[in-house]
Scaffold this active site. Structure first.
Site, PDB file in Angstrom:
ATOM      1  N   GLU A 199       0.808  -1.254   0.060  1.00 43.93           N
ATOM      2  CA  GLU A 199      -0.150   0.112   0.063  1.00 43.93           C
ATOM      3  C   GLU A 199       0.752   1.212   0.092  1.00 43.93           C
ATOM      4  O   GLU A 199       1.926   1.180   0.573  1.00 43.93           O
ATOM      5  CB  GLU A 199      -0.843  -0.094   1.188  1.00 43.93           C
ATOM      6  CG  GLU A 199      -2.119   0.976   1.213  1.00 43.93           C
ATOM      7  CD  GLU A 199      -2.929   0.647   2.466  1.00 43.93           C
ATOM      8  OE1 GLU A 199      -4.063  -0.008   2.141  1.00 43.93           O
ATOM      9  OE2 GLU A 199      -2.733   0.852   3.475  1.00 43.93           O
ATOM     10  N   LYS A 235      -2.825   3.749  19.575  1.00 47.59           N
ATOM     11  CA  LYS A 235      -3.259   5.047  20.077  1.00 47.59           C
ATOM     12  C   LYS A 235      -3.107   5.443  21.304  1.00 47.59           C
ATOM     13  O   LYS A 235      -3.115   4.478  22.305  1.00 47.59           O
ATOM     14  CB  LYS A 235      -4.961   5.118  19.566  1.00 47.59           C
ATOM     15  CG  LYS A 235      -4.979   4.784  18.164  1.00 47.59           C
ATOM     16  CD  LYS A 235      -6.543   4.237  17.990  1.00 47.59           C
ATOM     17  CE  LYS A 235      -6.897   3.804  16.588  1.00 47.59           C
ATOM     18  NZ  LYS A 235      -8.278   3.407  16.286  1.00 47.59           N
ATOM     19  N   GLU A 273     -11.531   3.052   9.737  1.00 50.36           N
ATOM     20  CA  GLU A 273     -10.373   4.050   9.770  1.00 50.36           C
ATOM     21  C   GLU A 273      -9.963   4.108   8.271  1.00 50.36           C
ATOM     22  O   GLU A 273      -9.830   3.537   7.531  1.00 50.36           O
ATOM     23  CB  GLU A 273      -9.318   3.198  10.668  1.00 50.36           C
ATOM     24  CG  GLU A 273      -9.815   2.503  11.946  1.00 50.36           C
ATOM     25  CD  GLU A 273      -8.915   2.145  12.877  1.00 50.36           C
ATOM     26  OE1 GLU A 273      -7.960   2.071  12.483  1.00 50.36           O
ATOM     27  OE2 GLU A 273      -9.312   1.899  14.063  1.00 50.36           O
ATOM     28  N   GLU A 287      -8.687   0.233   7.268  1.00 50.24           N
ATOM     29  CA  GLU A 287      -9.153  -1.047   7.663  1.00 50.24           C
ATOM     30  C   GLU A 287     -10.554  -0.672   8.329  1.00 50.24           C
ATOM     31  O   GLU A 287     -10.792   0.451   8.558  1.00 50.24           O
ATOM     32  CB  GLU A 287      -8.241  -1.735   8.772  1.00 50.24           C
ATOM     33  CG  GLU A 287      -8.141  -1.277  10.101  1.00 50.24           C
ATOM     34  CD  GLU A 287      -7.059  -1.925  11.032  1.00 50.24           C
ATOM     35  OE1 GLU A 287      -6.930  -3.007  10.684  1.00 50.24           O
ATOM     36  OE2 GLU A 287      -6.613  -1.383  11.828  1.00 50.24           O
ATOM     37  N   ARG A 291     -15.576  -4.324  16.054  1.00 48.31           N
ATOM     38  CA  ARG A 291     -15.927  -4.347  17.493  1.00 48.31           C
ATOM     39  C   ARG A 291     -15.897  -2.987  18.346  1.00 48.31           C
ATOM     40  O   ARG A 291     -15.850  -2.048  17.407  1.00 48.31           O
ATOM     41  CB  ARG A 291     -14.380  -5.197  18.251  1.00 48.31           C
ATOM     42  CG  ARG A 291     -13.295  -4.396  17.914  1.00 48.31           C
ATOM     43  CD  ARG A 291     -12.255  -5.042  18.757  1.00 48.31           C
ATOM     44  NE  ARG A 291     -10.863  -4.406  18.103  1.00 48.31           N
ATOM     45  CZ  ARG A 291     -10.478  -3.339  18.258  1.00 48.31           C
ATOM     46  NH1 ARG A 291     -11.117  -2.416  19.281  1.00 48.31           N
ATOM     47  NH2 ARG A 291      -8.935  -2.977  17.919  1.00 48.31           N
TER      48      ARG A 291
END
Length: 451
Positions: A199, A235, A273, A287, A291
């Site tokens: 990518e 994060k 995201e 992605e 959840r």
């Protein structure tokens, strides 16, 4: 749904217990031996011991968790986040046992868990994606040709990866083949699949994401967040809504995220995201996390919604509990992840006994934690002590309130990331929205300043 089995621990277990009890559900908690005296175990109506300390012998033991859920007479399972929350095989086993799975279908989990297939689904739904390989990479000249087509620098990603793992940067064509070979070996060891894809790399991009809620047929979005402050691709500070995002970009990522949820018949909460390049105003899909996210409280603060409640209602009733026009946004919120780690020593975990634990209060300040004074921070699990969530009417006011709240935190017995969080909220780059996902590791002296 009457009895909910919670297959998790710590602050997220506490969080789910509270929402479930407000809905009149009885809660049964899975606990490992070190967690029998935890705050979550005290709050649950009941708990079931599922194994010893190592997660592989307790929280990740699918047969033990499912047996405990069935033995306790529960009719539903909430996996929280982490552990088995994105395990399609476990979700299928729960459903085959006749229990309600509080989450998306096993098929949706499997689809979005394969990052290459997820890119294809995103493309079909009209979600903007980064230039990259079509599925898993080939070998030899085919691999080199793909690299030239995408351009350098690029990243190699594990198709079955997630949570910032399984990613390697490639700066030149000479590095591509050996890097792919190493990445494939790592991916096989970590995720059970050697498939990787390529990518395009955005060096100073921001990490933005959209919260969605679906019922398997329709879907809505609950706004966006910025999660650009990260260490080791994990994060550490999040905010909602994502600041300095052009209206056209915001609308596109929100609406395309809804279309992606519809495309994969998504049920429950999920997060789409993106990487956002402030220079080109390009947002591109990374992605979809299938959840409840750790950072969901910032969305709750700006919408006034209880996301766990909405998640439980969708699972129990099979339909969306609200429409898009019922979702309203107000003010700005930050979330600070306070971890038992030492930022000045490479974020080494700092287990121990919490000799003192005082949290801030006041208007617009919330603490989500599974610990109290005297609790033991065990070395076996994630190092998250608490999430400090702060809301105010504007971003500038939320920054000022955050600084005050952080100053009131008092933790003794373990080292924490508090000095780093306090330093970050005062940085002019954050105030002026000039930070990016590599900010912490590329800012000279930042970690030294918090020693």
């Amino acid at each position: 749904m009457e009895r909910l089995f919670i297959a998790n621990r710590g602050e997220i277990a506490v969080r789910v217990i509270r929402s479930a009890r407000e809905l009149g559900l009885r809660t049964v908690l899975a606990v490992s031996e070190p967690d029998e005296k935890s705050r979550a175990a005290q709050l649950a109506d009941e708990y079931r011991l599922i194994g010893p300390a190592p997660a592989s012998k307790s929280y990740l033991d699918q047969s033990a968790v499912l047996a405990a859920a069935l033995d306790s007479g529960c009719d539903a399972v909430h996996p929280g986040y982490g552990f088995l929350s994105e395990n399609a095989r476990f979700a299928a086993a729960v459903m085959e046992a006749g229990l309600t799975w509080v989450g998306p279908s096993p098929e949706a989990i499997e689809l979005m868990g394969d990052k290459a297939r997820a890119r294809d689904a995103a493309r079909r739904a009209g979600v903007p994606i980064l230039k990259g390989s079509e599925g898993a990479v080939g070998h030899g000249e085919d691999l080199l040709a793909e690299g030239r087509e995408i351009g350098y620098p690029l990243v190699v990603k594990a198709s079955a990866g997630g949570g910032g793992r399984g990613i390697r940067l490639v700066a030149t064509e000479q590095e591509l083949v050996p890097t792919v070979e190493v990445a494939q070996a790592e991916a096989r060891a970590a995720f059970g699949s050697a498939d990787v894809y390529l990518e395009r790399f955005l060096g100073r991009a921001r990490h933005v994401e959209v919260q969605i809620l679906g019922d398997g047929q329709d879907a809505i979005h609950l706004g966006d967040r910025d999660c650009s402050m990260q260490r080791r691709q994990q994060k550490i500070l999040e905010e909602a809504p994502a600041p300095a995002l052009p209206d056209a970009v915001r609308e596109r990522i929100q609406q395309s995220s809804v279309e992606l949820a519809r495309e994969c018949h998504y049920r429950g909460l999920g997060t789409v995201e993106f990487l956002y390049d402030p220079e080109s105003h390009e947002a591109a899909f990374i992605e979809m996390n299938t959840r409840l996210q750790v950072e969901h409280p910032v969305t709750e603060m700006v919408t006034g919604l209880d996301l766990v409640r909405e998640q439980l209602l969708v699972a129990g009733e099979g339909k969306l509990p609200l429409s898009q026009d019922q979702v309203q946004f107000r003010g700005h919120a930050f979330e600070f992840r306070l971890n038992a780690e030492d930022p000045a020593s490479g974020f080494m975990p700092s287990p121990g006994t919490l000799e003192r634990l005082d949290w801030p209060g006041g208007p617009g300040v919330r603490i989500d934690s599974g610990f109290v004074a005297g609790s033991v921070v065990a070395p076996f699990y994630d190092s998250l002590l608490a999430k400090l969530i702060v809301w105010d009417a504007s971003r500038a006011e939320a920054i000022a309130r955050s600084l005050r709240a952080l100053d009131e935190v008092d933790v003794e017995g373990v080292k924490t990331t508090l000095p780093l969080l306090t330093a970050l909220i005062q940085r002019p780059e954050l105030r002026d929205v000039e930070h990016h996902s590599k900010f912490i590791e590329t800012t000279p002296g930042l970690l030294g300043d918090v020693a």
